[in-house]
Design a protein around this motif. Structure first.
Motif, mmCIF file in Angstrom:
data_model
loop_
_atom_site.group_PDB
_atom_site.id
_atom_site.type_symbol
_atom_site.label_atom_id
_atom_site.label_comp_id
_atom_site.label_asym_id
_atom_site.label_seq_id
_atom_site.Cartn_x
_atom_site.Cartn_y
_atom_site.Cartn_z
ATOM 1 N N THR A 176 76.008 79.949 44.088
ATOM 2 C CA THR A 176 77.286 80.070 45.121
ATOM 3 C C THR A 176 77.024 79.247 46.232
ATOM 4 O O THR A 176 77.963 78.429 46.830
ATOM 5 C CB THR A 176 77.588 81.477 45.560
ATOM 6 N N THR A 177 75.931 79.029 46.816
ATOM 7 C CA THR A 177 75.534 78.246 47.896
ATOM 8 C C THR A 177 75.757 76.797 47.564
ATOM 9 O O THR A 177 76.277 75.925 48.339
ATOM 10 C CB THR A 177 74.243 78.615 48.520
ATOM 11 N N PHE A 178 75.228 76.460 46.246
ATOM 12 C CA PHE A 178 75.470 74.963 45.890
ATOM 13 C C PHE A 178 76.940 74.683 45.789
ATOM 14 O O PHE A 178 77.440 73.383 46.198
ATOM 15 C CB PHE A 178 74.693 74.795 44.756
ATOM 16 N N ILE A 179 77.833 75.592 45.176
ATOM 17 C CA ILE A 179 79.096 75.259 44.925
ATOM 18 C C ILE A 179 79.815 75.104 46.467
ATOM 19 O O ILE A 179 80.722 74.514 46.607
ATOM 20 C CB ILE A 179 79.838 76.333 44.292
ATOM 21 N N SER A 180 79.491 75.968 47.318
ATOM 22 C CA SER A 180 80.287 76.222 48.709
ATOM 23 C C SER A 180 79.930 74.770 49.373
ATOM 24 O O SER A 180 80.545 74.546 50.332
ATOM 25 C CB SER A 180 79.836 77.245 49.232
#
Length: 326
Positions: A140-144
């Motif tokens: 999720t951090t990578f996508i955000s």
């Protein structure tokens, strides 16, 4: 009650300052929007019509800045935001009223969904730290970390071009007439899926990380230990003792997100040609449309202030320390 009155007074003064700055900024910008409007009519306007346009838009040199300022406040109290240069002679209030629902529904729903999902996952992830749920965080951090517009372009390339499952642009099927019926609502939901999922994916990681970190911190507090020692159920301790206190920073963030709903997704609306207010703001800036810019900024300002006031009231309800200080 004293605390509430103080906050209301603070926001009234802030609103006055913001509206005053909103009035001044477009008039300090270079360029003459009336000349741009005249050029659009390609010499079809005579001298009297040009003078009428300048008087109509409050840009004639015979009126002082103070007179324009007082007129601006008088028009605001009457709900008159002027005429749009871009959509002349359509009133700004009509342009905003047509665009605002699209943004409110799309961004409002997606912001609420991302907040609820992210906070819920953050609660469980923080309470059961070290479990498999922690493996979701890097993803999720990578996508955000991917910008809105880039994520939107990837979504269009994959799901509108390579696999044409969803439409690449627009808010509804152009063959339909806007109406509150099943075909139109279905078409609006279908067209809003890609921009909506883009916003959710971009925003959810922040809620998860914030809530998880606060849950980890709060879980070691004495009152949580005491609640566990009293033999209360794990679910009650998690939600009523830990999550209730850990959620306060997320509430502030959510209130600010609500305030920025109106203009916060300008890039998404541009990428998907979505008929929201952010796209109208982009057009207004390009055309030096002062009245439309002022109208949009006014809506954004009032939305942010209302959301902050709402956050203060929710804080007052959730945190007893705030009531004591008041």
């Amino acid at each position: 009650m004293k605390f509430v009155l103080q906050r209301i007074l603070f926001y009234v003064i802030t609103a006055w300052a913001a509206i005053t700055i909103n009035f001044l900024i477009p008039r300090l910008m270079p360029g003459d929007p009336v000349q741009a409007l005249i050029a659009r009519f390609q010499g079809q306007l005579d001298t009297s019509a040009i003078a009428s346009l300048k008087a109509l838009f409050g840009l004639d040199k015979e009126r002082s800045l103070w007179q324009q300022y007082t007129d601006y406040w008088g028009q605001l109290f009457q709900g008159d935001l002027g005429l749009s240069f871009t959509f002349f002679p359509t009133p700004v209030s009509e342009v905003i009223s047509q665009s605002l629902p699209w943004t409110l529904v799309l961004v409002g729903l997606t912001t609420l969904i991302s907040f609820l999902l992210g906070t819920g996952i953050g609660v469980y992830s923080g309470w059961r730290r070290g479990s498999w749920m922690d493996s979701l965080l890097p993803v999720t951090t990578f996508i955000s970390s991917i910008p809105y517009f880039w994520l939107g372009l990837i979504a269009i390339a994959l799901f509108a071009v390579k696999w044409p499952i969803f439409p690449a642009a627009g808010g509804y099927d152009s063959s339909l007439v806007p109406a509150f019926d099943v075909p139109f609502i279905s078409s609006a939901l279908y067209h809003g899926f890609l921009p909506g999922i883009t916003i959710i994916l971009s925003a959810i990681a922040g809620w998860i990380l914030g809530m998880r970190n606060m849950m980890v911190t709060v879980s070691s507090e004495d009152y949580v230990m005491v609640a566990q020692a009293k033999g209360l159920s794990e679910r009650r301790v998690m939600f009523s003792y830990a999550a209730r206190n850990a959620i306060l920073p997320n509430i502030s963030g959510f209130a600010l997100s609500l305030g920025f709903i109106v203009g916060g997704t300008l890039l998404v609306e541009m990428v998907f040609s979505y008929p929201g207010i952010g796209y109208q703001l982009f057009q207004a800036v390009g055309a030096k449309d002062y009245p439309l810019m002022q109208g949009v900024f006014l809506i954004i300002t009032l939305s942010v202030l209302a959301a902050n006031l709402l956050a203060d009231l929710v804080y007052l309800f959730l945190d007893p320390r705030t009531r004591k200080e008041a």
